[in-house]
Write a protein that holds these residues in place. Structure first.
Motif, PDB file in Angstrom:
ATOM      1  N   SER A 142       0.679  -0.935   0.223  1.00  0.00           N
ATOM      2  CA  SER A 142       0.326   0.266  -0.106  1.00  0.00           C
ATOM      3  C   SER A 142       1.269   1.028  -0.204  1.00  0.00           C
ATOM      4  O   SER A 142       1.936   1.250   0.531  1.00  0.00           O
ATOM      5  CB  SER A 142      -0.992   0.126   1.678  1.00  0.00           C
ATOM      6  N   LYS A 198      -6.938   3.934  -4.446  1.00  0.00           N
ATOM      7  CA  LYS A 198      -7.807   3.407  -4.428  1.00  0.00           C
ATOM      8  C   LYS A 198      -7.877   3.229  -6.422  1.00  0.00           C
ATOM      9  O   LYS A 198      -8.079   2.038  -7.336  1.00  0.00           O
ATOM     10  CB  LYS A 198      -9.116   4.680  -5.258  1.00  0.00           C
ATOM     11  N   VAL A 201      -5.347   0.152  -7.016  1.00  0.00           N
ATOM     12  CA  VAL A 201      -6.705  -1.000  -7.180  1.00  0.00           C
ATOM     13  C   VAL A 201      -7.129  -1.643  -7.564  1.00  0.00           C
ATOM     14  O   VAL A 201      -7.045  -2.408  -8.274  1.00  0.00           O
ATOM     15  CB  VAL A 201      -6.761  -0.814  -5.114  1.00  0.00           C
ATOM     16  N   GLU A 202      -8.214  -0.695  -8.677  1.00  0.00           N
ATOM     17  CA  GLU A 202      -8.459  -0.644  -9.919  1.00  0.00           C
ATOM     18  C   GLU A 202      -7.697  -1.269 -10.595  1.00  0.00           C
ATOM     19  O   GLU A 202      -8.747  -1.833 -11.677  1.00  0.00           O
ATOM     20  CB  GLU A 202      -9.882   0.935 -10.197  1.00  0.00           C
ATOM     21  N   ALA A 205      -6.662  -4.427  -9.896  1.00  0.00           N
ATOM     22  CA  ALA A 205      -7.931  -6.000  -9.506  1.00  0.00           C
ATOM     23  C   ALA A 205      -8.169  -6.198 -11.310  1.00  0.00           C
ATOM     24  O   ALA A 205      -8.565  -7.150 -11.447  1.00  0.00           O
ATOM     25  CB  ALA A 205      -8.973  -4.904  -8.984  1.00  0.00           C
ATOM     26  N   SER A 211     -10.793  -9.523  -7.530  1.00  0.00           N
ATOM     27  CA  SER A 211     -11.454  -8.118  -7.038  1.00  0.00           C
ATOM     28  C   SER A 211     -10.653  -7.428  -6.408  1.00  0.00           C
ATOM     29  O   SER A 211      -9.759  -7.282  -5.378  1.00  0.00           O
ATOM     30  CB  SER A 211     -12.714  -8.770  -5.850  1.00  0.00           C
ATOM     31  N   LYS A 212     -11.029  -6.134  -6.249  1.00  0.00           N
ATOM     32  CA  LYS A 212     -10.619  -5.107  -5.077  1.00  0.00           C
ATOM     33  C   LYS A 212     -10.581  -4.778  -3.672  1.00  0.00           C
ATOM     34  O   LYS A 212      -9.658  -4.605  -3.345  1.00  0.00           O
ATOM     35  CB  LYS A 212     -11.733  -3.682  -5.514  1.00  0.00           C
ATOM     36  N   GLU A 213     -11.655  -5.899  -3.144  1.00  0.00           N
ATOM     37  CA  GLU A 213     -11.134  -6.433  -2.128  1.00  0.00           C
ATOM     38  C   GLU A 213      -9.753  -7.285  -1.761  1.00  0.00           C
ATOM     39  O   GLU A 213      -9.312  -6.598  -0.997  1.00  0.00           O
ATOM     40  CB  GLU A 213     -12.285  -6.750  -1.358  1.00  0.00           C
ATOM     41  N   GLU A 214      -9.805  -8.331  -2.419  1.00  0.00           N
ATOM     42  CA  GLU A 214      -8.224  -8.999  -2.670  1.00  0.00           C
ATOM     43  C   GLU A 214      -7.122  -7.784  -2.377  1.00  0.00           C
ATOM     44  O   GLU A 214      -6.322  -8.207  -1.835  1.00  0.00           O
ATOM     45  CB  GLU A 214      -8.661 -10.126  -3.376  1.00  0.00           C
ATOM     46  N   GLN A 216      -6.672  -4.821  -2.678  1.00  0.00           N
ATOM     47  CA  GLN A 216      -6.382  -4.105  -1.561  1.00  0.00           C
ATOM     48  C   GLN A 216      -6.202  -4.852  -0.301  1.00  0.00           C
ATOM     49  O   GLN A 216      -5.229  -4.435   0.182  1.00  0.00           O
ATOM     50  CB  GLN A 216      -7.736  -3.332  -0.809  1.00  0.00           C
ATOM     51  N   ALA A 217      -6.414  -6.134   0.351  1.00  0.00           N
ATOM     52  CA  ALA A 217      -5.552  -6.434   1.112  1.00  0.00           C
ATOM     53  C   ALA A 217      -3.994  -7.265   1.457  1.00  0.00           C
ATOM     54  O   ALA A 217      -3.581  -7.258   2.403  1.00  0.00           O
ATOM     55  CB  ALA A 217      -6.687  -8.089   1.700  1.00  0.00           C
ATOM     56  N   ASP A 220      -2.120  -4.415   1.511  1.00  0.00           N
ATOM     57  CA  ASP A 220      -2.144  -3.906   2.880  1.00  0.00           C
ATOM     58  C   ASP A 220      -0.692  -4.922   3.670  1.00  0.00           C
ATOM     59  O   ASP A 220       0.069  -4.656   4.557  1.00  0.00           O
ATOM     60  CB  ASP A 220      -3.797  -4.307   3.729  1.00  0.00           C
TER      61      ASP A 220
END
Length: 603
Positions: A142, A198, A201-202, A205, A211-214, A216-217, A220
């Motif tokens: 990140s 953001k 990540v887009e 992804a 996925s964007k959540e994956e 981002q995780a 991080d």
């Protein structure tokens, strides 16, 4: 007349020879479909080659070749080798857009990185398969940044910064005044990093199919060791460039891959991580091991065809009359009104020189439109105003498009606001509509060192830039009024150029900085895009129906032969980091020597 004769001679004599050479090269190099390679050791640039033997990759050449190669049936795949490319996210995004053309055309794109970091990973994320060399961690994580504050240090040596600004978000001088960031600076940086993160990540992804959540995780939890990166599928393989080349040949040209490399099963898509890593190394902890003893290394793959050497463009007749031209005018580095005495900065936008070029381009019939390439965090008030005025005068005769790269902040945006259309990268940092004035007060330092001065003259007005004395209350009041006028002027030109109400400008001004995405939402930018988007819009506004038939002309300064030699990558490496270390302080000092007032955003 001379140009007409030369183009006629080319069509009659050289064009037939060019066709013969093209057909011979095509017969030899593209006798059958080929895999091509793009080796990147530096970012593509939009400027003329430094010297005939200079090592320089042109962004416009790359864009054209990528477009044709992605559509050509003779090109089956692309290997991108990234080795030491250093650039901002905005610059990398332009490169990412070019490489994505292959993926969008349904062709495999393998990216191999010698070292992985956030910027190169953005490029690699669009690949069908992403690999990294043995020997280093995967520095993907990140976003984060660190700022240093010298307030205490300067106070200890007897230096005090006297600063006047409009408004609170104009924080360029904070590192020299404070021991910690202001609340406004914390808010700005956190918002910018959130917006950039953001977008990253887009992009990642979409490229990695997750996925964007994956994503981002994953970011991080970074950075990663090689084994961790493989296990988390941050990358697809740990291998050499030669192994990546063989894997791509395996997919695109199975019959040409060395014996023992082609999988027994016919694979029509990208090799999976299991087929490229787990088969060869069942134990994950062996990701960094070398070949086992007694194992004979496989034969090396045949060299891939360099992308830019592929004969894809057919020779064309030269138009007998001057073709329509899009002129690129760079506004890069600190904006200065005049070139510094005795020193010619390599990356400064000197208004007096650029105004002359703009005026000349306005008179050229063949130049249909001007593309401003802006990569500047601002500079002098007078220099920014001169450029803005020159652009508005040029627009009486022909359109001007502004293309914002990494920075177009403060004075950089002042200049851009004059353009008919503004294009920015999602990662561009822009805005910073505000004014700042500052100069060091060295009174106490001079006392400690025993330095004194004596003024000759009838007025002390000439001492305004004398740092061996503090500014008086009267001078500070004058400076305050001057900054007020400059700030009102800044808001006025933005309202005029962007067709905004002045109250709306006030809401987004105050020194606030925005990413390209945010700037488009609030009306400071028209279009989000890269080089081709800016070029296409410039052609459209200039009435050029076929951009392929237009000429892209560099209208920026080229410098002397020695300066152009020093700009070469090899010369920079040989001379070390002296230019990059000294250029910024020298040009910044020159800026405040001209005037204590500036439209400036901190570096």
């Amino acid at each position: 007349m001379l140009g007409f004769v030369l183009r006629l001679l080319y069509n009659l004599i050289l064009l037939p020879l060019a066709w013969i050479l093209f057909l011979l090269r095509r017969l030899i190099l593209l006798r059958k479909p080929r895999v091509v390679e793009l080796s990147l050791k530096s970012l593509p640039e939009l400027s003329p080659s430094s010297l005939p033997f200079g090592e320089r990759l042109m962004l416009d050449d790359l864009a054209n070749q990528m477009t044709v190669a992605a559509q050509s049936k003779k090109i089956t795949g692309l290997l991108v080798h990234i080795d030491g490319v250093d650039g901002s996210l905005a610059e990398m995004a332009d490169l990412t857009a070019q490489i994505a053309k292959f993926r969008e055309a349904g062709k495999p794109v393998f990216v191999h990185m010698e070292n992985a970091d956030n910027e190169s990973y953005l490029v690699g994320s669009v690949a069908s398969r992403l690999s990294v060399s043995h020997g280093g961690p995967v520095l993907v994580h990140s976003l984060g940044s660190e700022a240093r504050y010298f307030g205490n240090a300067l106070e200890k040596i007897g230096v005090q910064m006297q600063v006047v600004r409009r408004r609170d978000h104009k924080t360029a001088m904070e590192p020299f005044q404070r021991t910690e960031p202001s609340a406004e600076q914390i808010e700005t940086v956190n918002r910018l990093m959130s917006s950039v993160q953001k977008t990253v990540v887009e992009v990642v992804a979409a490229g990695r199919g997750r996925s964007k959540e994956e994503i981002q995780a994953l970011l991080d939890s970074g950075p990663f060791t090689l084994n961790q990166a493989l296990a988390e599928k941050v990358i697809d393989a740990v291998e050499t460039k030669e192994a990546a080349s063989m894997a791509l040949l395996d997919v695109c040209e199975p019959q040409s891959a060395p014996t023992g490399i082609v999988d027994e099963q016919k694979r029509s898509d990208v090799p999976s991580q299991e087929s490229t890593t787990e088969k060869q190394k069942p134990d994950e902890t062996r990701a960094m091991d070398g070949p086992a003893r007694g194992v004979v290394a496989p034969p090396a793959p045949k060299p891939l065809l360099p992308l830019l050497a592929a004969p894809l463009w057919t020779p064309r007749m030269a138009p007998l009359f001057s073709p329509p031209t899009v002129a690129i005018v760079p506004v890069a580095g600190l904006i200065l009104d005049q070139p510094p005495s005795g020193f010619r900065p390599g990356k400064a936008a000197v208004a007096s020189l650029l105004v002359e070029r703009l005026q000349a381009l306005a008179q050229m019939r063949s130049v249909k439109t001007i593309l401003l390439m802006i990569d500047s965090r601002g500079g002098s008030v007078s220099g920014s105003e001169r450029l803005w005025t020159a652009i508005t005068e040029v627009m009486r005769d022909k359109p001007v498009v502004a293309w914002l790269r990494s920075f177009a902040a403060s004075g950089g945006y002042y200049v851009a606001s004059a353009a008919e259309h503004i294009v920015a990268s999602p990662f561009t940092l822009t805005g910073s509509i505000g004014v700042i004035a500052g100069r060091p007060n060295l009174v106490h330092l001079a006392e400690r060192l025993g330095v004194t001065s004596h003024y000759y003259g009838n007025t002390k007005a000439g001492l305004f830039t004398n740092t061996l004395r503090a500014l008086s209350d009267t001078e500070l009041e004058w400076l305050d009024r001057e900054i007020d006028e400059a700030y009102e002027r800044f808001k006025h030109v933005v309202a005029l150029g962007r067709r905004m109400d002045i109250t709306k400008v006030e809401e987004i001004a105050g020194g606030r900085v925005w990413t390209g995405v945010e700037a488009q939402e609030i009306g400071l930018v028209d279009t989000l895009g890269m080089f081709e988007a800016a070029y296409g819009i410039a052609c459209q506004l200039g009435g050029i129906r076929d951009p392929q038939k237009a000429t892209l002309a560099w209208a920026g300064p080229t410098g002397s032969l020695l300066e152009r030699f020093l700009a070469m990558r090899g010369a920079r490496e040989a001379l070390g980091v002296i230019p990059s270390v000294l250029l910024e302080p020298i040009t910044t000092y020159t800026l405040f020597s001209e005037s204590p007032i500036a439209y400036l955003y901190p570096n």
